[in-house]
Every structure is written in structure tokens, then in C-alpha cells.
Design a protein around this motif. Structure first.
Motif, mmCIF file in Angstrom:
data_model
loop_
_atom_site.group_PDB
_atom_site.id
_atom_site.type_symbol
_atom_site.label_atom_id
_atom_site.label_comp_id
_atom_site.label_asym_id
_atom_site.label_seq_id
_atom_site.Cartn_x
_atom_site.Cartn_y
_atom_site.Cartn_z
ATOM 1 N N SER A 1 0.848 -1.196 0.000
ATOM 2 C CA SER A 1 0.000 0.000 0.000
ATOM 3 C C SER A 1 0.878 1.238 0.000
ATOM 4 O O SER A 1 1.830 1.315 0.774
ATOM 5 N N PRO A 2 0.572 2.215 -0.844
ATOM 6 C CA PRO A 2 1.349 3.455 -0.821
ATOM 7 C C PRO A 2 0.946 4.313 0.372
ATOM 8 O O PRO A 2 -0.132 4.149 0.942
ATOM 9 N N ASP A 3 1.832 5.219 0.758
ATOM 10 C CA ASP A 3 1.489 6.191 1.796
ATOM 11 C C ASP A 3 0.520 7.201 1.195
ATOM 12 O O ASP A 3 0.768 7.741 0.117
ATOM 13 N N VAL A 4 -0.584 7.455 1.891
ATOM 14 C CA VAL A 4 -1.625 8.356 1.406
ATOM 15 C C VAL A 4 -1.941 9.385 2.495
ATOM 16 O O VAL A 4 -2.095 9.034 3.664
ATOM 17 N N LEU A 5 -2.037 10.637 2.089
ATOM 18 C CA LEU A 5 -2.409 11.729 2.985
ATOM 19 C C LEU A 5 -3.547 12.498 2.334
ATOM 20 O O LEU A 5 -3.486 12.799 1.137
ATOM 21 N N ILE B 1 0.649 4.342 -13.816
ATOM 22 C CA ILE B 1 -0.288 4.636 -12.730
ATOM 23 C C ILE B 1 -1.719 4.494 -13.224
ATOM 24 O O ILE B 1 -2.089 5.038 -14.256
ATOM 25 N N GLU B 2 -2.514 3.767 -12.462
ATOM 26 C CA GLU B 2 -3.944 3.619 -12.739
ATOM 27 C C GLU B 2 -4.699 4.188 -11.539
ATOM 28 O O GLU B 2 -4.501 3.743 -10.413
ATOM 29 N N LEU B 3 -5.535 5.190 -11.764
ATOM 30 C CA LEU B 3 -6.327 5.819 -10.710
ATOM 31 C C LEU B 3 -7.783 5.801 -11.134
ATOM 32 O O LEU B 3 -8.132 6.287 -12.202
ATOM 33 N N LYS B 4 -8.629 5.217 -10.295
ATOM 34 C CA LYS B 4 -10.070 5.179 -10.548
ATOM 35 C C LYS B 4 -10.760 5.759 -9.321
ATOM 36 O O LYS B 4 -10.373 5.467 -8.191
ATOM 37 N N MET B 5 -11.767 6.619 -9.555
ATOM 38 C CA MET B 5 -12.436 7.289 -8.446
ATOM 39 C C MET B 5 -13.947 7.223 -8.627
ATOM 40 O O MET B 5 -14.457 7.336 -9.735
ATOM 41 N N VAL B 6 -14.626 7.026 -7.507
ATOM 42 C CA VAL B 6 -16.088 7.092 -7.446
ATOM 43 C C VAL B 6 -16.440 8.087 -6.341
ATOM 44 O O VAL B 6 -15.550 8.619 -5.674
ATOM 45 N N ASP C 1 -17.471 7.807 -3.376
ATOM 46 C CA ASP C 1 -17.106 7.525 -1.988
ATOM 47 C C ASP C 1 -15.724 6.915 -1.790
ATOM 48 O O ASP C 1 -15.407 6.417 -0.722
ATOM 49 N N GLY C 2 -14.870 6.976 -2.822
ATOM 50 C CA GLY C 2 -13.520 6.457 -2.639
ATOM 51 C C GLY C 2 -12.738 6.369 -3.935
ATOM 52 O O GLY C 2 -13.196 6.817 -4.984
ATOM 53 N N PHE C 3 -11.536 5.783 -3.834
ATOM 54 C CA PHE C 3 -10.713 5.619 -5.031
ATOM 55 C C PHE C 3 -9.855 4.365 -4.940
ATOM 56 O O PHE C 3 -9.654 3.799 -3.863
ATOM 57 N N PHE C 4 -9.376 3.930 -6.099
ATOM 58 C CA PHE C 4 -8.497 2.786 -6.249
ATOM 59 C C PHE C 4 -7.235 3.268 -6.950
ATOM 60 O O PHE C 4 -7.308 4.048 -7.904
ATOM 61 N N ILE C 5 -6.088 2.823 -6.472
ATOM 62 C CA ILE C 5 -4.813 3.197 -7.093
ATOM 63 C C ILE C 5 -3.982 1.936 -7.322
ATOM 64 O O ILE C 5 -3.991 1.016 -6.496
ATOM 65 N N ARG C 6 -3.325 1.892 -8.472
ATOM 66 C CA ARG C 6 -2.372 0.823 -8.779
ATOM 67 C C ARG C 6 -1.242 1.449 -9.577
ATOM 68 O O ARG C 6 -1.478 2.214 -10.516
ATOM 69 N N ALA C 7 -0.026 1.118 -9.197
ATOM 70 C CA ALA C 7 1.144 1.633 -9.902
ATOM 71 C C ALA C 7 2.263 0.610 -9.806
ATOM 72 O O ALA C 7 2.546 0.106 -8.717
ATOM 73 N N LYS C 8 2.887 0.319 -10.932
ATOM 74 C CA LYS C 8 3.939 -0.697 -10.966
ATOM 75 C C LYS C 8 5.310 -0.075 -11.170
ATOM 76 O O LYS C 8 5.489 0.804 -12.000
ATOM 77 N N LYS C 9 6.257 -0.556 -10.364
ATOM 78 C CA LYS C 9 7.675 -0.238 -10.554
ATOM 79 C C LYS C 9 8.292 -1.509 -11.121
ATOM 80 O O LYS C 9 8.801 -2.350 -10.389
ATOM 81 N N GLU C 10 8.200 -1.661 -12.418
ATOM 82 C CA GLU C 10 8.578 -2.907 -13.073
ATOM 83 C C GLU C 10 10.015 -3.324 -12.781
ATOM 84 O O GLU C 10 10.309 -4.493 -12.579
ATOM 85 N N THR D 1 11.825 -2.946 -10.186
ATOM 86 C CA THR D 1 12.079 -3.446 -8.830
ATOM 87 C C THR D 1 11.108 -4.542 -8.417
ATOM 88 O O THR D 1 11.289 -5.152 -7.364
ATOM 89 N N GLY D 2 10.065 -4.766 -9.200
ATOM 90 C CA GLY D 2 9.089 -5.793 -8.856
ATOM 91 C C GLY D 2 8.101 -5.361 -7.782
ATOM 92 O O GLY D 2 7.471 -6.197 -7.140
ATOM 93 N N VAL D 3 7.960 -4.051 -7.573
ATOM 94 C CA VAL D 3 7.031 -3.531 -6.566
ATOM 95 C C VAL D 3 5.769 -3.017 -7.262
ATOM 96 O O VAL D 3 5.848 -2.329 -8.280
ATOM 97 N N GLU D 4 4.625 -3.359 -6.698
ATOM 98 C CA GLU D 4 3.354 -2.838 -7.187
ATOM 99 C C GLU D 4 2.623 -2.194 -6.015
ATOM 100 O O GLU D 4 2.355 -2.840 -5.000
ATOM 101 N N TYR D 5 2.380 -0.883 -6.138
ATOM 102 C CA TYR D 5 1.578 -0.177 -5.138
ATOM 103 C C TYR D 5 0.121 -0.386 -5.504
ATOM 104 O O TYR D 5 -0.279 -0.173 -6.642
ATOM 105 N N VAL D 6 -0.677 -0.776 -4.527
ATOM 106 C CA VAL D 6 -2.090 -1.001 -4.804
ATOM 107 C C VAL D 6 -2.889 -0.740 -3.529
ATOM 108 O O VAL D 6 -2.428 -1.032 -2.423
ATOM 109 N N GLY D 7 -4.058 -0.118 -3.692
ATOM 110 C CA GLY D 7 -4.904 0.130 -2.540
ATOM 111 C C GLY D 7 -6.258 0.684 -2.937
ATOM 112 O O GLY D 7 -6.416 1.273 -4.002
ATOM 113 N N THR D 8 -7.222 0.479 -2.053
ATOM 114 C CA THR D 8 -8.563 1.021 -2.202
ATOM 115 C C THR D 8 -8.861 1.820 -0.945
ATOM 116 O O THR D 8 -8.640 1.331 0.163
#
Length: 98
Positions: free
Chosen positions: A7-11, A34-39, A41-50, A52-59
Motif C-alpha cells: 500500500s502506498p502512503d496516502v495523505l 499509474i492507474e487511478l479510478k475514483m467514485v 465515496d472512494g478511489f483505487f490506485i495501482r502503480a507498478k515499478k517494473e 524493482t518488482g514492486v506494485e503499489y495497490v490500494g482502495t
């Protein structure tokens, strides 16, 4: 290499004009990954650092409804900045802490 999901840090903050501001830390991610989807009452984020093999993801859920069609997002220096207006001004109530 297997992807490591985290999960990424979110403020989030609000201003007096009825906008929510969201900052999402994703250092080293390319804007096109970066993929950002918003409704309302919230949002979804996904971002890949190919590389390094890290994928940030969260709702994430919002406390109050927003107008996702009016959201503006900008990615700079490893942070995604999002500004979105609240659907209706909300009145807050101060709660006494015991």
C-alpha cells in the motif's frame, strides 16, 4: 521476478473552499504505469515499478461524497497529487473528548 504488492502512503486534507486534496507517495513509478479510478465515496490506485518488482495497490474510502468527474491529478517527484471537490458542503460537529 514476482511482484511485491504494498500500500502506498496516502495523505488527505480539505480546504475551506470545499475541496479534498490527496497525496500518494509512489517514488520511482513512471506516470504511464499509474492507474487511478475514483467514485463518489472512494478511489483505487495501482502503480507498478517494473524494474524493482514492486506494485503499489490500494482502495480507500472517503468520509464524504466527492465529484469524481471534476478530479484533477498530477504526478511529480514521486508523488501523485489529486484535487477533487466535495459533492455538497458538509457541516462538521465538534465532539468533546472525555
Amino acid at each position: 521476478m514476482a511482484m511485491v504488492k504494498m500500500s502506498p502512503d496516502v495523505l488527505s486534507t480539505s480546504d475551506e473552499e470545499g475541496n479534498m486534496y490527496i497525496e500518494i507517495d509512489m517514488v520511482g513509478v513512471k506516470k504511464e504505469n499509474i492507474e487511478l479510478k475514483m467514485v463518489e465515496d472512494g478511489f483505487f490506485i495501482r502503480a507498478k515499478k517494473e524494474e524493482t518488482g514492486v506494485e503499489y495497490v490500494g482502495t480507500y474510502a472517503f468520509c464524504c461524497a466527492v465529484v469524481p468527474e471534476k478530479a484533477v491529478a498530477k504526478y511529480t517527484d514521486g508523488k501523485l497529487y489529486v484535487k477533487v471537490p466535495y459533492r455538497e458542503p458538509t457541516e462538521t460537529v465538534d465532539i468533546k473528548i472525555q
